[in-house]
Write a protein that holds these residues in place. Structure first.
Motif, mmCIF file in Angstrom:
data_model
loop_
_atom_site.group_PDB
_atom_site.id
_atom_site.type_symbol
_atom_site.label_atom_id
_atom_site.label_comp_id
_atom_site.label_asym_id
_atom_site.label_seq_id
_atom_site.Cartn_x
_atom_site.Cartn_y
_atom_site.Cartn_z
ATOM 1 N N VAL A 33 52.431 46.687 41.190
ATOM 2 C CA VAL A 33 52.444 45.770 40.045
ATOM 3 C C VAL A 33 51.450 44.627 40.263
ATOM 4 N N LEU A 34 51.488 44.024 41.451
ATOM 5 C CA LEU A 34 50.571 42.927 41.746
ATOM 6 C C LEU A 34 49.119 43.397 41.733
ATOM 7 N N GLY A 35 48.869 44.594 42.262
ATOM 8 C CA GLY A 35 47.516 45.135 42.254
ATOM 9 C C GLY A 35 46.988 45.344 40.853
ATOM 10 N N ALA A 36 47.846 45.848 39.953
ATOM 11 C CA ALA A 36 47.437 46.053 38.557
ATOM 12 C C ALA A 36 47.123 44.716 37.885
ATOM 13 N N ILE A 37 47.935 43.704 38.166
ATOM 14 C CA ILE A 37 47.701 42.374 37.573
ATOM 15 C C ILE A 37 46.376 41.791 38.066
ATOM 16 N N VAL A 38 46.149 41.873 39.378
ATOM 17 C CA VAL A 38 44.908 41.336 39.947
ATOM 18 C C VAL A 38 43.696 42.089 39.399
ATOM 19 N N PRO A 43 38.740 41.541 37.497
ATOM 20 C CA PRO A 43 38.221 42.902 37.704
ATOM 21 C C PRO A 43 37.223 43.029 38.852
ATOM 22 N N GLU A 44 36.304 42.080 38.993
ATOM 23 C CA GLU A 44 35.319 42.192 40.068
ATOM 24 C C GLU A 44 35.987 42.067 41.438
ATOM 25 N N PHE A 45 36.911 41.125 41.547
ATOM 26 C CA PHE A 45 37.632 40.962 42.805
ATOM 27 C C PHE A 45 38.496 42.188 43.078
ATOM 28 N N ILE A 213 50.015 47.342 51.483
ATOM 29 C CA ILE A 213 48.650 46.818 51.448
ATOM 30 C C ILE A 213 47.698 47.862 50.877
ATOM 31 N N GLY A 214 47.850 49.112 51.324
ATOM 32 C CA GLY A 214 47.008 50.182 50.808
ATOM 33 C C GLY A 214 47.199 50.413 49.324
ATOM 34 N N ALA A 215 48.465 50.405 48.875
ATOM 35 C CA ALA A 215 48.751 50.611 47.457
ATOM 36 C C ALA A 215 48.191 49.466 46.611
ATOM 37 N N PHE A 216 48.319 48.239 47.098
ATOM 38 C CA PHE A 216 47.786 47.066 46.381
ATOM 39 C C PHE A 216 46.275 47.196 46.184
ATOM 40 N N GLY A 217 45.564 47.516 47.262
ATOM 41 C CA GLY A 217 44.119 47.622 47.161
ATOM 42 C C GLY A 217 43.668 48.761 46.268
ATOM 43 N N ALA A 218 44.355 49.910 46.350
ATOM 44 C CA ALA A 218 43.952 51.075 45.556
ATOM 45 C C ALA A 218 44.153 50.831 44.064
ATOM 46 N N ILE A 219 45.286 50.254 43.687
ATOM 47 C CA ILE A 219 45.555 50.001 42.270
ATOM 48 C C ILE A 219 44.650 48.893 41.735
ATOM 49 N N ALA A 220 44.444 47.842 42.514
ATOM 50 C CA ALA A 220 43.557 46.755 42.085
ATOM 51 C C ALA A 220 42.150 47.285 41.828
ATOM 52 N N GLY A 224 40.470 47.337 38.200
ATOM 53 C CA GLY A 224 39.293 46.486 38.146
ATOM 54 C C GLY A 224 38.020 47.250 37.852
ATOM 55 N N GLU A 225 37.886 48.472 38.397
ATOM 56 C CA GLU A 225 36.661 49.257 38.225
ATOM 57 C C GLU A 225 36.585 49.917 36.856
ATOM 58 N N PHE A 226 37.684 50.513 36.420
ATOM 59 C CA PHE A 226 37.659 51.290 35.183
ATOM 60 C C PHE A 226 38.277 50.561 33.995
ATOM 61 N N GLY A 227 39.159 49.596 34.264
ATOM 62 C CA GLY A 227 39.754 48.818 33.190
ATOM 63 C C GLY A 227 40.838 49.567 32.449
ATOM 64 N N ILE A 228 41.830 48.826 32.010
ATOM 65 C CA ILE A 228 42.923 49.440 31.245
ATOM 66 C C ILE A 228 42.403 49.985 29.927
#
Length: 463
Positions: A33-38, A43-45, A213-220, A224-228
């Motif tokens: 959830v936090l990764g999706a929000i970030v 998006p760049e971060f 940590i891995g899940a946060f980075g992967a979802i973020a 961020g790269e493809f956008g909702i």
């Protein structure tokens, strides 16, 4: 096999419940959830956090080869009847072939009924063929002969260093059979491998603490790269694929579970930590070691788990197969091409082969799709560019479906082999695993500890 009368059983050990915030699945879900929000707000971060997800997946892949080798080799070496190995493998492949083909057919039927690509009217001349060039080139390199030869490693030890699952499995089977045929001379080697197995599974538990940590980075990164917004552009295909996969799991695999003696909902609850990890990382391999451990704790014999789970990761790709035929029809419909039943039948036949030939290839879903489309010249392979932007979102569903399919396959094959402790399965599905029965204690004493959890149960019995 269930517990039998006359076998002494240790008293049931109550499970110690952790506080909810220390449960791994709660931590992974929060990280997603936090990764999706970030990823959405920054998006760049978010895109820059990709190394977190990639790093975690690499850490898990690092340990997959030793987990498979130790589990399979020690399990086979501890068996008294070597014919059981061939029996397990044969039944597993029968299961894989049937349900993989069924998944292809279901994807084809849904694509014809729902027609998610109809009405888009895209001009094939406007498609960017360069965007999918890498995948089409990789697909051309795949062949059945090449795939079979690739199962044989260059050396006995290169299988471990290259990390190819089927190569590791082959070496493990040969080593296990060799140790079984040279006992008692191989007992010392078996004891060493058993102790090493305990260390490796302790390492697995340590690595799993990094899962959030891995899940946060992967979802973020994904958001961020493809956008909702990229989801909305091809919402019909995404919704169709997710719904089809959900129905496959709940209805098809649910019926299989019902006739085998367990509820698919209970299995999903039992594997919730692993499923959330797969969701967060878009990789079913990230949860492979944990799946093998949980399947044995749920009553599946160690040898069955060691053979079925690794081979299923290459040969039992239910989610990928649904995706292949559904995506192929979507592309054809999007560019205004109506495929004949003969062409669709050819798609299924080629997909049955290509889905095995591309096993273990990076971006396997896209590679398989490229190889499958090549048999229908009327459909432009460049049409894959239409779904390239959403493939990351689709891969999550593919991985989840593949993962559940392999867990069901393991239980079913164990049941066919009379190697399933139904009491322990029922207890695990209810969230309260039972201690090991006496016969399993003897087997573990012969083949060495399997995991931290099983080692603790052996200690309870004075092993």
């Amino acid at each position: 096999m269930g517990r039998q009368d006359g076998i002494a059983q240790a008293p049931e050990v109550p499970m110690q419940r952790k506080p909810f915030y220390r449960q791994l699945y709660v931590q992974v879900l929060t990280a997603i959830v936090l990764g999706a929000i970030v990823g959405h707000l920054f998006p760049e971060f978010g895109a820059s956090l990709k190394p977190l997800g990639d790093g975690f997946i690499k850490l898990v892949k690092m340990i997959i080869a030793p987990v498979i080798f130790l589990t399979v080799a020690t399990g086979i070496a501890g068996m008294r009847d070597m014919s059981k190995v061939g029996s397990v493998a044969g039944k597993a492949f029968i299961y894989f072939l049937f349900f993989s083909t069924l998944a292809l057919i279901i994807g084809l039927v849904v694509g014809n009924v729902v027609r998610p690509g109809a009405g888009l009217a895209i001009d094939p001349a406007t498609l960017d063929a360069a965007a999918v060039a890498n995948f089409t080139e990789t697909a051309k390199e795949q062949s059945v002969t090449g795939f079979l030869l690739d199962i044989i490693p260059e050396t006995l030890f290169s299988a471990m260093t290259e990390g190819k699952i089927l190569q590791v499995l082959l070496v493990a089977i040969l080593a296990g059979v060799a140790m079984a045929m040279t006992r008692p001379h191989s007992d010392l080697v078996l004891d060493v491998l058993g102790s090493l197995s305990e260390i490796v599974f302790k390492l697995v538990h340590m690595l799993m603490r990094l899962a959030p940590i891995g899940a946060f980075g992967a979802i973020a990164f994904t958001i961020g790269e493809f956008g909702i917004g990229s989801l909305a552009n091809l919402a019909a295909l995404i919704a169709t694929f997710y719904l089809t996969s959900l129905l496959f799991v709940l209805v098809v695999l649910g019926m299989v579970g019902y006739f085998t003696g367990f509820s698919i909902f209970s299995l999903i609850r039992y594997l919730r930590e692993e499923l959330l990890l797969v969701l967060g990382t878009s990789s079913s391999e990230a949860a492979l070691p944990s799946l093998m451990e949980k399947m044995e704790i749920a009553g599946c014999r160690k040898t069955v788990v060691g053979l079925v789970v690794p081979t299923g990761y290459s040969f039992n790709l239910d989610g990928t197969n649904i995706y292949m035929t559904l995506a192929a029809l979507f592309i054809a419909q999007a560019v205004g091409i109506e495929l004949s039943w003969g062409e669709q039948f050819a798609l299924v036949l080629v997909a049955m082969i290509s889905s095995k030939g591309a096993a273990g290839v990076t971006g396997a879903g896209f590679v398989i799709l490229a190889a499958t489309l090549s048999v229908v010249p009327s459909v432009p392979v460049a049409g894959m560019a239409l779904i390239l932007g959403i493939d990351r979102f689709m891969s999550e569903c593919r991985a989840l479906t593949n993962f559940i399919g392999n867990s069901v396959a393991t239980i079913v094959v164990a049941r066919w082999e009379n190697a399933l402790d139904t009491d322990r399965l029922a207890a695990a599905m209810a969230g309260n695993p039972l201690p090991l029965p006496e016969e399993d204690i003897e087997r573990h004493e012969r083949s060495g500890p399997h995991s931290e959890a099983i080692t603790a149960q052996l200690a309870e019995h004075g092993a």
